[in-house]
Motif scaffolding. Structure first.
Motif, PDB file in Angstrom:
ATOM      1  N   VAL A 125     -24.240 -45.745  45.336  1.00 36.81           N
ATOM      2  CA  VAL A 125     -23.000 -45.936  46.084  1.00 36.81           C
ATOM      3  C   VAL A 125     -22.033 -44.788  45.805  1.00 36.81           C
ATOM      4  O   VAL A 125     -21.359 -44.277  46.714  1.00 36.81           O
ATOM      5  CB  VAL A 125     -22.371 -47.304  45.743  1.00 36.81           C
ATOM      6  N   THR A 126     -21.953 -44.362  44.555  1.00 39.93           N
ATOM      7  CA  THR A 126     -21.080 -43.237  44.209  1.00 39.93           C
ATOM      8  C   THR A 126     -21.487 -41.991  44.973  1.00 39.93           C
ATOM      9  O   THR A 126     -20.647 -41.266  45.526  1.00 39.93           O
ATOM     10  CB  THR A 126     -21.128 -42.970  42.696  1.00 39.93           C
ATOM     11  N   ARG A 127     -22.786 -41.711  45.021  1.00 38.21           N
ATOM     12  CA  ARG A 127     -23.282 -40.559  45.770  1.00 38.21           C
ATOM     13  C   ARG A 127     -22.981 -40.720  47.266  1.00 38.21           C
ATOM     14  O   ARG A 127     -22.581 -39.759  47.933  1.00 38.21           O
ATOM     15  CB  ARG A 127     -24.784 -40.402  45.542  1.00 38.21           C
ATOM     16  N   VAL A 139     -31.292 -36.440  50.250  1.00 37.09           N
ATOM     17  CA  VAL A 139     -30.575 -36.544  48.979  1.00 37.09           C
ATOM     18  C   VAL A 139     -29.987 -37.936  48.817  1.00 37.09           C
ATOM     19  O   VAL A 139     -30.105 -38.563  47.747  1.00 37.09           O
ATOM     20  CB  VAL A 139     -29.470 -35.471  48.900  1.00 37.09           C
ATOM     21  N   LEU A 140     -29.362 -38.435  49.874  1.00 38.28           N
ATOM     22  CA  LEU A 140     -28.767 -39.769  49.820  1.00 38.28           C
ATOM     23  C   LEU A 140     -29.821 -40.821  49.494  1.00 38.28           C
ATOM     24  O   LEU A 140     -29.616 -41.676  48.616  1.00 38.28           O
ATOM     25  CB  LEU A 140     -28.107 -40.082  51.166  1.00 38.28           C
ATOM     26  N   ALA A 157     -23.263 -47.029  55.609  1.00 36.26           N
ATOM     27  CA  ALA A 157     -22.077 -46.420  56.202  1.00 36.26           C
ATOM     28  C   ALA A 157     -22.098 -44.913  56.048  1.00 36.26           C
ATOM     29  O   ALA A 157     -21.779 -44.168  56.984  1.00 36.26           O
ATOM     30  CB  ALA A 157     -20.825 -47.006  55.570  1.00 36.26           C
ATOM     31  N   ALA A 158     -22.467 -44.425  54.866  1.00 34.24           N
ATOM     32  CA  ALA A 158     -22.507 -42.979  54.642  1.00 34.24           C
ATOM     33  C   ALA A 158     -23.535 -42.317  55.544  1.00 34.24           C
ATOM     34  O   ALA A 158     -23.265 -41.263  56.142  1.00 34.24           O
ATOM     35  CB  ALA A 158     -22.816 -42.688  53.177  1.00 34.24           C
ATOM     36  N   ALA A 159     -24.723 -42.905  55.658  1.00 27.95           N
ATOM     37  CA  ALA A 159     -25.742 -42.339  56.542  1.00 27.95           C
ATOM     38  C   ALA A 159     -25.229 -42.279  57.972  1.00 27.95           C
ATOM     39  O   ALA A 159     -25.472 -41.301  58.695  1.00 27.95           O
ATOM     40  CB  ALA A 159     -27.023 -43.162  56.467  1.00 27.95           C
TER      41      ALA A 159
END
Length: 308
Positions: A9-11, A73-74, A274-276
């Motif tokens: 989650v931090t990443r 990476v994610l 969400a990040a993706a």
């Protein structure tokens, strides 16, 4: 279970925060030339593999390759459920690899595939096939399932519907996006280009969109009979020719909902999904900015309508 998500989650939050953003895309679109835009882009997360002397197509490809790298990476920082979610959200790249491989089997120039790593579902096996029939057979024995036919259009549509169905089933945070995307896909391929959905592809479409929508005799009937999770994507679209606006609205909706998820970040898959999503939207917007710069600003009005 939450503790296992801390690093992932931090990443995810850091990568989402490091995207280029709409202001950068606007600067790209209004740059005096494509080379100026690319020099601007060289200071962003898309600098990996970027050639500031490239033409528009190569520059846009470099943006997509940078996105693949970010998603790899994610995914690499996640517990298994997070990796599965990112892989599903990155399905478009394996679909594109497969499409170009299938065209090469028919004599088209071969193109270097995206390097998928852990984002791959069946690409290593697909890349070794030597005929359309062999490629379809590999798909049928993989998580993708049988696309229903061997033509490039049928394979791509079948894979996209498979990705949407598996995303809706396995990534609840993205289920609404997947259903809306499937509605746009079927509206374009069936209602605009006349592709017939056969066998498994038709069944996947029916499960996502509802059988009544697929039986509708007109575009507006299709739109009005869509299952509730998919109906939002075609709201107020009166003609198939206006689907491009609906597709732009889909990207905007995904970004808004994903940013909301990031603000409510929890130690689970939600921030990762969400990040993706926001990384994907960012790359879409950057590619549009580069296209506008390549046209010397002549497409700026279209850029503003598309991207906002």
């Amino acid at each position: 279970m939450g503790a296992g998500w801390v690093a992932g989650v931090t990443r995810a939050e850091a990568m989402a925060a490091g995207r280029a953003g709409p202001d950068t895309a606007r600067r790209l679109a209004t740059a005096p030339s494509l080379s100026d835009a690319l020099r601007e882009l060289a200071g962003t997360c898309y600098r990996r593999g970027l050639d500031v002397t490239a033409g528009a197509a190569d520059a846009q490809r470099a943006v997509s390759e940078a996105l693949v790298w970010q998603l790899r990476v994610l995914a690499g920082w996640q517990p298994r459920p997070g990796t599965v979610a990112v892989r599903l959200l990155a399905s478009a790249f394996e679909i594109e690899n497969t499409h170009h491989h299938l065209r090469a089997l028919s004599g088209a120039p071969r193109r270097a595939p995206y390097r998928l790593g852990a984002l791959s579902t069946a690409w290593p096996r697909l890349s070794r096939t030597t005929s359309p029939a062999g490629l379809r057979a590999v798909l049928a024995t993989s998580a993708w399932g049988d696309p229903g036919a061997e033509s490039p259009a049928a394979v791509v549509t079948g894979m996209r519907l498979s990705a949407a169905a598996r995303t809706a089933a396995n990534v609840p945070q993205a289920a609404r996006w997947a259903a809306g995307r499937a509605a746009l896909l079927v509206a374009r391929e069936v209602r605009l280009t006349g592709l017939r959905l056969t066998g498994p592809a038709g069944r996947r479409a029916a499960s996502l969109l509802g059988p009544a929508a697929l039986r509708a005799p007109s575009f507006t009937g299709f739109r009005d009979r869509l299952a509730p999770p998919a109906r939002w994507a075609l709201a107020d679209v009166e003609r198939p020719e206006d689907l491009w606006r609906a597709e732009a609205r889909w990207w905007h909706a995904v970004e808004g909902e994903a940013l909301g998820m990031l603000r409510r970040a929890r130690l689970d898959a939600s921030p990762v999904v969400a990040a993706a999503a926001v990384l994907g939207v960012d790359a879409w917007r950057v590619r549009a900015g580069l296209e506008c710069a390549a046209q010397g600003g002549r497409a700026l009005e279209a850029f503003d309508e598309l991207v906002g």
